[in-house]
Design an enzyme around this catalytic site. Structure first.
Site, PDB file in Angstrom:
ATOM      1  N   ASP A   1      -8.547   1.332   5.899  1.00  0.00           N
ATOM      2  CA  ASP A   1      -7.227   1.950   6.070  1.00  0.00           C
ATOM      3  C   ASP A   1      -7.260   2.918   7.249  1.00  0.00           C
ATOM      4  OD1 ASP A   1      -4.757   3.140   5.702  1.00  0.00           O
ATOM      5  OD2 ASP A   1      -5.203   3.953   3.717  1.00  0.00           O
ATOM      6  N   GLY A   2      -6.402   2.630   8.243  1.00  0.00           N
ATOM      7  CA  GLY A   2      -6.237   3.548   9.365  1.00  0.00           C
ATOM      8  C   GLY A   2      -6.525   2.882  10.695  1.00  0.00           C
TER       9      GLY A   2
ATOM     10  N   SER B   1       1.578   1.143  11.002  1.00  0.00           N
ATOM     11  CA  SER B   1       2.336   0.977  12.256  1.00  0.00           C
ATOM     12  C   SER B   1       2.251  -0.428  12.830  1.00  0.00           C
ATOM     13  CB  SER B   1       1.899   2.000  13.308  1.00  0.00           C
ATOM     14  OG  SER B   1       0.812   2.762  12.902  1.00  0.00           O
TER      15      SER B   1
ATOM     16  N   ASP C   1       0.980   5.289   0.016  1.00  0.00           N
ATOM     17  CA  ASP C   1       0.219   6.486   0.379  1.00  0.00           C
ATOM     18  C   ASP C   1       0.875   7.729  -0.194  1.00  0.00           C
ATOM     19  OD1 ASP C   1      -1.932   5.519   2.122  1.00  0.00           O
ATOM     20  OD2 ASP C   1      -0.305   4.827   3.403  1.00  0.00           O
TER      21      ASP C   1
ATOM     22  N   GLY D   1      -3.854  11.390   6.257  1.00  0.00           N
ATOM     23  CA  GLY D   1      -2.761  12.348   6.380  1.00  0.00           C
ATOM     24  C   GLY D   1      -1.605  11.829   7.230  1.00  0.00           C
TER      25      GLY D   1
ATOM     26  N   MET E   1     -11.861   4.910   4.723  1.00  0.00           N
ATOM     27  CA  MET E   1     -10.872   5.446   5.663  1.00  0.00           C
ATOM     28  C   MET E   1     -11.417   5.323   7.082  1.00  0.00           C
ATOM     29  SD  MET E   1      -8.223   6.289   3.957  1.00  0.00           S
ATOM     30  CE  MET E   1      -7.355   6.783   5.456  1.00  0.00           C
TER      31      MET E   1
ATOM     32  N   HIS F   1       0.851  -1.198   0.000  1.00  0.00           N
ATOM     33  CA  HIS F   1       0.000   0.000   0.000  1.00  0.00           C
ATOM     34  C   HIS F   1       0.888   1.249   0.000  1.00  0.00           C
ATOM     35  CE1 HIS F   1      -3.790   2.130   0.841  1.00  0.00           C
ATOM     36  NE2 HIS F   1      -3.085   2.896   1.663  1.00  0.00           N
TER      37      HIS F   1
ATOM     38  N   GLY G   1       0.033   8.341   9.681  1.00  0.00           N
ATOM     39  CA  GLY G   1      -0.026   6.995  10.230  1.00  0.00           C
ATOM     40  C   GLY G   1      -0.187   7.074  11.739  1.00  0.00           C
ATOM     41  N   GLY G   2      -0.475   5.949  12.346  1.00  0.00           N
ATOM     42  CA  GLY G   2      -0.469   5.853  13.799  1.00  0.00           C
ATOM     43  C   GLY G   2      -1.639   6.492  14.522  1.00  0.00           C
TER      44      GLY G   2
ATOM     45  N   MET H   1       0.727  11.713  -0.629  1.00  0.00           N
ATOM     46  CA  MET H   1       0.107  12.887   0.018  1.00  0.00           C
ATOM     47  C   MET H   1       0.730  14.156  -0.530  1.00  0.00           C
ATOM     48  SD  MET H   1       0.182  11.639   3.945  1.00  0.00           S
ATOM     49  CE  MET H   1      -0.478  10.041   4.447  1.00  0.00           C
TER      50      MET H   1
END
Ligand code: DX5
Ligand code: ZN
Length: 223
Positions: A176-177, A199, A38, A145, A140, A36, A147-148, A40
């Site tokens: 995701d998230g 993470s 990401d 925007g 989402m 994946h 991670g973690g 941004m």
């Protein structure tokens, strides 16, 4: 409704960028199904990550599916570049522009699988009229925007709605998230079949164990 096979897509946003190639090889060996990616732009989301040149350079180290999550606006001017650089799935945000139908047509015209991502506050109903142009719906479960962040529980309801909306179409439902061994079963039970984890996969030094922990947590769920 049919549940598609469970896939784990580690997000390289959580990797150590100083040795990104080795990190991608490591999650590949550790049992990642997809990679994946990401992207941004510091405009659609309040953070900047990396772009197509970085994706292209890691294309050399793994044959696995590149699942590219574009958190950029506009997205359309960059689709051809990501397609040429080795993306397999290109996902745009429904909120990123006024012409979602056009973006999805453009992705498929480039020969790639087309995905749409929805921010936590965006209703699933925005997809009502583009379902036949879609290969993947990305729900989402954090505000994109970073991670973690902590998993937003309301996402479970949206996953159920997306699964129901997809019906018998061959559409993957991805989340995701904030996905961990604790939250993964909640979304898997609700109908998600692709789980992104940053993470939770790139913590410590045993990525294989981290991926297995997520898979095993879902194995106890009957769908
Ligand atoms: C967030 C990204 C995610 C993120 C997930 O904007 O789209 O893919 O890397 O990270 P974790 O799994 O740490 O929440
Ligand atoms: Zn993502």
């Amino acid at each position: 409704m049919t549940q598609r096979p469970l896939l784990i897509a580690p997000s390289i946003l959580a990797a150590d960028f100083s040795k990104l190639g080795a990190e991608v090889e490591a999650v590949d060996r550790a049992g990642a199904d997809w990679i994946h990616i990401d992207v941004m732009d510091g405009h659609f989301v309040p953070n900047i990550s990396y772009g197509e040149p970085v994706m292209r350079s890691i294309r050399k180290v793994t044959p696995k599916v590149f699942d590219v999550h574009l958190m950029i606006a506009p997205a359309d001017p960059y689709l051809a570049q990501f397609a040429a650089g080795g993306a397999d799935i290109i996902t745009v945000h429904a909120e990123a522009g006024p012409h979602l139908d056009r973006s999805l047509q453009a992705i498929r015209a480039l020969g790639k699988r087309a995905g749409v991502s929805l921010n936590p506050a965006t209703p699933v109903a925005v997809l009502d009229h583009v379902l036949d142009r879609l290969d993947l719906i990305l729900i989402m479960s954090v505000n994109p925007g970073f991670g973690g962040q902590s998993f937003i529980a309301e996402s479970v309801t949206k996953v159920k709605q997306a699964r129901a909306l997809a019906g018998r179409r061959p559409i993957d439902i991805e989340v995701d998230g904030g996905i961990t061994a604790e939250t993964a079963p909640l979304v898997y039970r609700a109908g998600a079949n692709v789980l992104v984890a940053g993470s939770a996969v790139f913590k410590g030094d045993d990525y294989g164990r981290n991926i297995r922990a997520i898979r095993q947590a879902c194995a106890t769920v009957s769908v």
